[in-house]
Design a protein around this motif. Structure first.
Motif, mmCIF file in Angstrom:
data_model
loop_
_atom_site.group_PDB
_atom_site.id
_atom_site.type_symbol
_atom_site.label_atom_id
_atom_site.label_comp_id
_atom_site.label_asym_id
_atom_site.label_seq_id
_atom_site.Cartn_x
_atom_site.Cartn_y
_atom_site.Cartn_z
ATOM 1 N N ARG A 52 40.865 42.360 44.751
ATOM 2 C CA ARG A 52 39.537 41.885 45.172
ATOM 3 C C ARG A 52 38.773 41.293 43.983
ATOM 4 O O ARG A 52 38.138 40.247 44.103
ATOM 5 C CB ARG A 52 38.754 43.022 45.821
ATOM 6 N N LEU A 53 38.855 41.946 42.826
ATOM 7 C CA LEU A 53 38.171 41.438 41.639
ATOM 8 C C LEU A 53 38.775 40.114 41.179
ATOM 9 O O LEU A 53 38.062 39.247 40.662
ATOM 10 C CB LEU A 53 38.202 42.475 40.518
ATOM 11 N N GLU A 54 40.068 39.948 41.386
ATOM 12 C CA GLU A 54 40.696 38.672 41.057
ATOM 13 C C GLU A 54 40.239 37.584 42.031
ATOM 14 O O GLU A 54 39.939 36.458 41.627
ATOM 15 C CB GLU A 54 42.214 38.791 41.064
ATOM 16 N N GLU A 55 40.118 37.922 43.310
ATOM 17 C CA GLU A 55 39.619 36.959 44.299
ATOM 18 C C GLU A 55 38.193 36.527 43.991
ATOM 19 O O GLU A 55 37.810 35.390 44.257
ATOM 20 C CB GLU A 55 39.683 37.566 45.704
ATOM 21 N N LEU A 59 38.561 38.848 37.384
ATOM 22 C CA LEU A 59 39.821 39.118 36.704
ATOM 23 C C LEU A 59 40.768 37.953 36.920
ATOM 24 O O LEU A 59 40.677 37.245 37.931
ATOM 25 C CB LEU A 59 40.498 40.375 37.272
ATOM 26 N N SER A 60 41.677 37.788 35.971
ATOM 27 C CA SER A 60 42.811 36.884 36.187
ATOM 28 C C SER A 60 44.061 37.729 35.949
ATOM 29 O O SER A 60 43.982 38.801 35.350
ATOM 30 C CB SER A 60 42.759 35.691 35.228
ATOM 31 N N SER A 61 45.181 37.265 36.438
ATOM 32 C CA SER A 61 46.405 38.037 36.258
ATOM 33 C C SER A 61 47.557 37.123 35.896
ATOM 34 O O SER A 61 47.524 35.918 36.146
ATOM 35 C CB SER A 61 46.742 38.830 37.524
ATOM 36 N N SER A 62 48.558 37.744 35.295
ATOM 37 C CA SER A 62 49.795 37.038 34.981
ATOM 38 C C SER A 62 50.939 38.036 35.102
ATOM 39 O O SER A 62 50.742 39.240 34.959
ATOM 40 C CB SER A 62 49.746 36.449 33.570
ATOM 41 N N MET A 63 52.105 37.515 35.363
ATOM 42 C CA MET A 63 53.278 38.364 35.528
ATOM 43 C C MET A 63 53.959 38.562 34.182
ATOM 44 O O MET A 63 54.168 37.612 33.439
ATOM 45 C CB MET A 63 54.263 37.750 36.520
ATOM 46 N N GLY A 64 54.290 39.820 33.897
ATOM 47 C CA GLY A 64 55.053 40.146 32.693
ATOM 48 C C GLY A 64 56.534 39.999 32.974
ATOM 49 O O GLY A 64 56.943 39.673 34.087
ATOM 50 N N VAL A 80 40.075 40.497 32.001
ATOM 51 C CA VAL A 80 38.695 40.223 32.427
ATOM 52 C C VAL A 80 38.371 38.770 32.065
ATOM 53 O O VAL A 80 38.613 38.324 30.943
ATOM 54 C CB VAL A 80 37.706 41.189 31.738
ATOM 55 N N THR A 81 37.833 38.039 33.018
ATOM 56 C CA THR A 81 37.455 36.639 32.808
ATOM 57 C C THR A 81 36.030 36.560 32.241
ATOM 58 O O THR A 81 35.327 37.570 32.154
ATOM 59 C CB THR A 81 37.479 35.866 34.136
ATOM 60 N N ALA A 82 35.609 35.361 31.905
ATOM 61 C CA ALA A 82 34.243 35.149 31.427
ATOM 62 C C ALA A 82 33.236 35.588 32.496
ATOM 63 O O ALA A 82 32.217 36.223 32.178
ATOM 64 C CB ALA A 82 34.028 33.683 31.053
ATOM 65 N N LEU A 83 33.521 35.285 33.746
ATOM 66 C CA LEU A 83 32.632 35.698 34.840
ATOM 67 C C LEU A 83 32.602 37.224 34.961
ATOM 68 O O LEU A 83 31.552 37.823 35.201
ATOM 69 C CB LEU A 83 33.077 35.058 36.157
#
Length: 112
Positions: A52-55, A59-64, A80-83
């Motif tokens: 939800r926080l990414e939506e 937040l942003s995410s990436s796959m390891g 955590v993004t700038a927003l």
């Protein structure tokens, strides 16, 4: 300017991701949150809140990379993004303003 509102659980999840830095994925967020708050939280609640926080672009995410310990599955790491940082600062400011507005007699009753 429109203020950003976070629920209490969203706030602590966002703070926990910020604390963990590059090691923030659902399992470590769950463990750190339980350790820091003494609160038992469900993995699925944390996972849903991270999504939800990414939506909401907090937040942003990436796959390891795939790891043998996870049976070849990859971890989704969160940042955590700038927003998201802006939202955390706004929440902190509001909380400080509210605490600072408490009358001295109330603080005395609270033992402060």
């Amino acid at each position: 300017m429109k203020r950003t509102f976070l629920g209490e659980f969203e706030e602590v999840i966002l703070l926990t991701v910020a604390i963990l830095g590059e090691e923030a994925y659902a399992v470590t967020v769950t463990q750190e949150l339980e350790q820091k708050t003494g609160r038992v939280v469900g993995f699925s609640s944390v996972h849903t809140t991270l999504q939800r926080l990414e939506e909401k672009h907090f937040l942003s995410s990436s796959m390891g990379g795939a790891t043998a310990e996870r049976g070849g599955r990859r971890k989704r790491f969160f940042t955590v993004t700038a927003l998201g940082r802006k939202a955390l600062m706004e929440v902190k400011q509001v909380r400080e303003e509210l605490w600072n507005a408490l009358p001295p007699q109330t603080l005395q009753l609270m033992g402060m």
